[in-house]
Every structure is written in structure tokens, then in C-alpha cells.
Motif scaffolding. Structure first.
Motif, PDB file in Angstrom:
ATOM      1  N   LYS A   5       0.807  -1.213   0.000  1.00 46.25           N
ATOM      2  CA  LYS A   5       0.000   0.000   0.000  1.00 46.25           C
ATOM      3  C   LYS A   5       0.844   1.269   0.000  1.00 46.25           C
ATOM      4  O   LYS A   5       0.429   2.291  -0.506  1.00 46.25           O
ATOM      5  CB  LYS A   5      -0.905   0.008   1.246  1.00 46.25           C
ATOM      6  N   SER A   6       2.009   1.198   0.614  1.00 50.84           N
ATOM      7  CA  SER A   6       2.810   2.416   0.722  1.00 50.84           C
ATOM      8  C   SER A   6       3.656   2.610  -0.530  1.00 50.84           C
ATOM      9  O   SER A   6       4.153   1.656  -1.121  1.00 50.84           O
ATOM     10  CB  SER A   6       3.732   2.318   1.941  1.00 50.84           C
ATOM     11  N   ASP A   7       3.791   3.872  -0.928  1.00 48.42           N
ATOM     12  CA  ASP A   7       4.652   4.188  -2.071  1.00 48.42           C
ATOM     13  C   ASP A   7       6.061   3.691  -1.802  1.00 48.42           C
ATOM     14  O   ASP A   7       6.721   3.128  -2.670  1.00 48.42           O
ATOM     15  CB  ASP A   7       4.702   5.709  -2.299  1.00 48.42           C
ATOM     16  N   PHE A   8       6.491   3.956  -0.600  1.00 43.93           N
ATOM     17  CA  PHE A   8       7.875   3.646  -0.251  1.00 43.93           C
ATOM     18  C   PHE A   8       8.221   2.182  -0.507  1.00 43.93           C
ATOM     19  O   PHE A   8       9.150   1.862  -1.248  1.00 43.93           O
ATOM     20  CB  PHE A   8       8.118   4.008   1.225  1.00 43.93           C
ATOM     21  N   LEU A  27       5.157  -2.851   8.362  1.00 43.94           N
ATOM     22  CA  LEU A  27       5.890  -1.671   7.928  1.00 43.94           C
ATOM     23  C   LEU A  27       5.121  -0.952   6.826  1.00 43.94           C
ATOM     24  O   LEU A  27       5.029   0.278   6.803  1.00 43.94           O
ATOM     25  CB  LEU A  27       7.275  -2.085   7.424  1.00 43.94           C
ATOM     26  N   ASP A  28       4.545  -1.738   5.935  1.00 43.37           N
ATOM     27  CA  ASP A  28       3.775  -1.166   4.832  1.00 43.37           C
ATOM     28  C   ASP A  28       2.603  -0.357   5.367  1.00 43.37           C
ATOM     29  O   ASP A  28       2.341   0.764   4.933  1.00 43.37           O
ATOM     30  CB  ASP A  28       3.276  -2.309   3.935  1.00 43.37           C
ATOM     31  N   GLU A  29       1.950  -0.934   6.322  1.00 38.93           N
ATOM     32  CA  GLU A  29       0.805  -0.271   6.954  1.00 38.93           C
ATOM     33  C   GLU A  29       1.236   1.070   7.551  1.00 38.93           C
ATOM     34  O   GLU A  29       0.612   2.108   7.343  1.00 38.93           O
ATOM     35  CB  GLU A  29       0.254  -1.195   8.054  1.00 38.93           C
ATOM     36  N   LYS A  30       2.320   1.033   8.254  1.00 38.05           N
ATOM     37  CA  LYS A  30       2.805   2.226   8.950  1.00 38.05           C
ATOM     38  C   LYS A  30       3.238   3.303   7.967  1.00 38.05           C
ATOM     39  O   LYS A  30       2.970   4.482   8.145  1.00 38.05           O
ATOM     40  CB  LYS A  30       3.987   1.832   9.838  1.00 38.05           C
ATOM     41  N   ALA A  32       2.203   3.608   4.981  1.00 36.85           N
ATOM     42  CA  ALA A  32       1.069   4.062   4.153  1.00 36.85           C
ATOM     43  C   ALA A  32       0.186   5.055   4.904  1.00 36.85           C
ATOM     44  O   ALA A  32      -0.467   5.897   4.295  1.00 36.85           O
ATOM     45  CB  ALA A  32       0.230   2.856   3.717  1.00 36.85           C
ATOM     46  N   THR A  33       0.201   4.970   6.217  1.00 40.22           N
ATOM     47  CA  THR A  33      -0.722   5.801   6.986  1.00 40.22           C
ATOM     48  C   THR A  33      -0.055   6.995   7.647  1.00 40.22           C
ATOM     49  O   THR A  33      -0.736   7.843   8.227  1.00 40.22           O
ATOM     50  CB  THR A  33      -1.404   4.971   8.084  1.00 40.22           C
ATOM     51  N   HIS A  68       8.972  10.407   3.531  1.00 36.81           N
ATOM     52  CA  HIS A  68       9.406  10.027   4.878  1.00 36.81           C
ATOM     53  C   HIS A  68      10.737  10.673   5.236  1.00 36.81           C
ATOM     54  O   HIS A  68      11.338  11.378   4.424  1.00 36.81           O
ATOM     55  CB  HIS A  68       9.491   8.506   4.968  1.00 36.81           C
ATOM     56  N   LYS A  69      11.152  10.385   6.460  1.00 35.72           N
ATOM     57  CA  LYS A  69      12.326  11.091   6.992  1.00 35.72           C
ATOM     58  C   LYS A  69      13.555  10.199   7.066  1.00 35.72           C
ATOM     59  O   LYS A  69      13.569   9.222   7.806  1.00 35.72           O
ATOM     60  CB  LYS A  69      11.995  11.609   8.392  1.00 35.72           C
TER      61      LYS A  69
END
Length: 418
Positions: A5-8, A27-30, A32-33, A68-69
RNA sequence: GGAGGGAUGCCCGAGUGGCUAAAGGGGACGGGCUGUAAACCCGUUGGCGUUUGCCUACGUUGGUUCGAAUCCAACUCCCUCCA
């Protein structure tokens, strides 16, 4: 694979950056949100990073690009210990002065890849010496050491390798993974960092940090590793005739850097385009589908893109132009490494060709230069040098710079200087 | 602390008194073939000088010998087993 789900993570995944992850879905969940902070550590073992570090740097870049950072961790403290991962033997201990000098050199390269600042997705740079140097031994052992199992540590690849091969592993180095785990804990506390990335050889160290965070702070940390990069021929990336492929200009001129990428094996072109450039995926698919001689165009694009990102677009174009002149037109490109010959050394009775090859940096010794000539690999202005006793005379330079070559790829411009 | 094993050129590894700058392999470099690929074939691979020469090198330092990587002693480091 692509239910991410996340671009990253999606970008990293489709470009081939991911070897392993402690909890991909979580990690994807985190990611993405919300915005996450992630770090990669770089030890200061040399005055510059080399292409082996480009992969992690690109991961940080994509992290930032997807909102992200990134945290760049300089290993000012851990370098004093020495990471045994992937090394056959103990590295010699570096002095604090060397480490400081190395760090100064390494720091420079990151500004080409990341935007630093105070914003939510701006990159920051921290130094683990800030918290490692002041640790108190007994306190540290009691608070953190008790969470590590020696049985477990012995089973980690980096340690096991050494033990199995009967190579010395000092207690100092044995502690490295503990310190790296502690780094992760500190970064999660200080900067809310939830992810550590690194090469697959770092897996054990990273997992240790994830576990430490869970045990002590009940934090849910993540680890993600990239595949160990080898070239198609199985060699570790980053070595060339002249040595390592450094990222810093003062350690390796842009022309040589460009050449390194231009000489990529056919089989690596697609993979490298995905990992080391930001070209769109469909463009890369088109390029890597090229066959035979046409694939050389893809290699040039690869070289251009990677060099532009690391050294700037102008440097990349200059290198490409020099390469074109040198290889495709057989001329003397201005961007070739230039070596000055002092006029007074040549004036009397000329300069021996063997000495010239050594002075130009093409051969390490006179004997090597002689062998090169005997083997037919030395050329002066594209003429094979047949006589190892030949001497360069001053009038040779009246028409301008002279090209001296060792093999087909290594060329140097010789100019006379008063 | 005791007993045993080991340290060789960039790496791995053979070599147990002269024929050893040290087999073999890997890597690297050069040549050929090509596309500044790969694979393959050939060559080179301690330094200096070049017609046979000199120097440096087999963990370190000494010794035996006409002569040592090879034998002896001490030391350093590593490994294994025992305590």
C-alpha cells in the motif's frame, strides 16, 4: 508482491531493493498511513564511501521522495570498534583523528542525494559517538547486555563465519552488534525512528536492534535489508583497475566514475538501472530489452544518470563527451586524466617510455611497464610501442598533448610543463 | 597453566637443506575475438638494471651450514584439546 500500500515499499520492492524484512505488512501499513523515520548507518572506515554504499543511499533517497524522513547515522562511535560482518580479518584499529577525517569526507556525498533540514521529511545526520562514547561499562552491561544471548550471537553469520574459518575474532568486534542494536534503540527514542535499513550482511545486527527495542521499550521496530550486490560475474561490486569506485570526486575523477558504469556487464544493466537511477520503470524495461550492440546505449544512459546524480549533470556530460571522443572517434578527449611532464626532465635526452608509463600512473613499476610493452599493450598516440627503450623527445609535444595508453581502456593525456 | 597443530607471494595453497622469485588454482592486468559486454583462447603477474646481474621475500629475531622457506633456539600471533 504488489499488494503493497505504501509508495515507499512499493518502489523499493519493484526496483529490487528488498532482500528481507522483519515485518513487511506491518511496515507497509505504517508507511502508508503516516510519516516514518528510518536510518542507515555508515561507518567511517575510509575517507569516502564507494559504490557499495550507493544502494543504501538510494534507499534513503526513495524514502525521502516518498515523503518520509531519512536519518543518516555516522558511525563515529562504532567505527572505533569495527564491524566484523563480511570481513575475513580484523580491521586495523583506526585512530580517532583518522575517523574524524574520514567522517568529514563521507558527509559531503549525502547532500547530493538527500535534502537536509528541519522539516518533517527533511533528512538529518547524527553521530553515534554522541551516545556511545559516554557509556559506562557496568551500567551498560546491566541495562542492555543482559538482553543479549551469547548463544544467539555466536550463531549469527558474521560471527559464525569467523569461528568456522578459524579466524580471530576479538571481543571488541564481538560487541559491535550490541552497539548497533543499541544505536537503533537510541534513534527510536531520540528521533522516533522505527526502521533500520542496510545490506543483507547487516541482517543479524539489525534484527538485534529490533529485538532490543521490543524487550526494553516494547517498541515495534522494523528492519529491512537489501540484497548483497554482486556483479553478474559474481564479483563484489565496486572494484576496478585503479581500485575502489569512490563516490567522492577527489578520490575518483568523474570520467573514471562514468567509465565504471559504462563498463557494466550486459546482464547487470537492467538491475543497475532500477537500483541506481530514477528512470521510470517502463523506460528501464525498454532499455534492458535492447540487444547486442544496442545495449551499449542503455549502458551510456546508466552511466549518465548515475554520474549526474553523484557528481552533477555537467560532470556527467563532460565524461560522456570525453568517452565518445576517446572510444568512438579514437581521438584524444579533453576529459582524460592529464599528467604533466616537467619540461626540464625531457629536454636533455628525452624521457624513457618506461618512466613515462609509470609517471602517468598507468603502471605501478618499471618492470610492469616493460611487461606491458612486451605484451603489446602500450600505445603512444595509438601507435603500438615496440621498443621499451624508446625515449620521448620534447618536439613530440609541439603539436599538443600526447595520448599514452595501457590497454584499450586506460588512457592518459601527457602535456609538457615548464 | 598443560599438550598438540599452524603462520608461504594480492588471496587460497604446494613445497621439509642446493635444480626455489618459490608448483597449482583464483583474482588481476595485457593480447586475440567482439559491442569500451559475456564466454572462450593465448600471455604476464616482487623491485631495480638489462646479454648471463643485483636487491628484497616464505610470522619475528638469532643460530647451524659452503648453502635454509626448508634444520635448531627464543619470541609473537592464530587454532584444537585438556585444566
Amino acid at each position: 508482491m504488489s499488494n503493497l500500500k505504501s509508495d515507499f515499499l512499493r518502489i523499493l520492492s519493484e526496483r529490487g531493493f528488498i532482500n528481507d524484512c522483519t515485518d513487511k505488512e506491518g511496515l507497509d501499513e505504517k508507511a502508508a498511513t503516516g510519516t516514518i523515520a528510518a536510518y542507515i548507518g555508515f561507518d567511517c572506515t575510509a575517507p569516502s564511501l564507494h559504490v557499495g554504499s550507493l544502494l543504501p543511499i538510494m534507499m534513503l533517497r526513495w524514502l525521502q521522495k516518498s515523503g518520509h524522513k531519512p536519518i543518516v547515522l555516522m558511525g563515529g562511535g562504532t567505527t572505533r570498534v569495527g564491524d566484523p560482518s563480511g570481513k575475513d580479518e580484523s580491521r586495523q584499529l583506526l585512530s580517532d583523528e583518522q575517523i574524524a577525517a574520514n567522517m568529514a569526507g563521507i558527509k559531503r556525498v549525502f547532500s547530493s542525494y538527500l535534502t537536509f533540514g528541519d522539516g518533517p521529511s527533511d533528512a538529518i545526520m547524527v553521530n553515534n559517538a554522541d551516545w556511545l562514547d559516554g557509556l559506562k561499562y557496568i551500567e551498560f552491561l546491566r541495562d542492555y547486555g543482559r538482553h543479549f544471548s551469547v548463544n544467539r550471537m555466536l550463531s549469527f553469520e558474521s560471527v559464525e563465519q569467523r569461528l568456522k574459518r578459524q579466524q580471530h575474532l576479538s571481543f571488541l568486534e564481538f560487541n559491535y552488534m550490541i552497539l548497533q542494536a543499541y544505536d537503533f534503540l537510541e534513534l527510536s527514542r531520540r528521533h522516533d525512528c522505527v526502521l533500520q535499513m542496510g545490506g543483507s550482511d547487516q541482517w543479524g545486527n539489525i534484527v538485534s536492534g529490533v529485538e532490543l527495542g521490543r524487550r526494553i521499550d516494547d517498541a515495534h521496530l522494523f528492519g529491512l535489508t537489501s540484497p548483497l550486490l554482486t556483479t553478474a560475474s559474481g564479483a563484489k561490486m565496486g572494484k576496478t583497475a585503479g581500485g575502489a569506485v569512490w563516490l567522492n570526486e577527489e578520490k575518483l575523477p568523474a570520467y573514471d566514475f562514468w567509465q565504471y558504469w559504462r563498463n557494466t556487464h550486459d546482464a547487470d544493466v537492467g538491475r543497475f538501472l532500477r537500483l541506481f537511477t530514477e528512470l521510470p520503470m517502463d523506460e528501464i524495461a525498454r532499455l534492458e530489452a535492447l540487444e547486442g550492440q544496442e545495449l551499449n546505449e542503455a549502458k551510456k544512459i546508466l552511466a549518465n544518470e548515475v554520474t549526474a546524480m553523484c557528481r552533477g549533470r555537467a560532470a556527467a556530460e563532460a565524461a560522456a563527451a570525453t568517452a565518445q571522443k576517446t572510444f568512438e572517434q579514437g581521438q584524444l578527449g579533453e576529459g582524460l586524466p592529464t599528467v604533466e611532464i616537467a619540461a626540464n626532465t625531457i629536454r636533455e635526452d628525452g624521457l624513457g617510455i618506461v618512466d613515462a608509463l609509470v609517471a602517468a600512473g598507468l603502471c605501478a613499476s618499471k618492470g610492469e611497464a616493460r611487461r606491458l610493452i612486451r605484451g603489446g599493450g602500450a600505445r603512444l598516440d595509438d601507435e603500438k610501442i615496440a621498443d621499451e627503450n624508446m625515449r620521448l623527445q620534447e618536439d613530440l609535444f609541439t603539436a599538443g598533448p600526447v595520448k599514452l595508453s595501457a590497454g584499450k581502456k586506460r588512457h592518459v593525456r601527457l602535456i609538457l610543463k615548464d
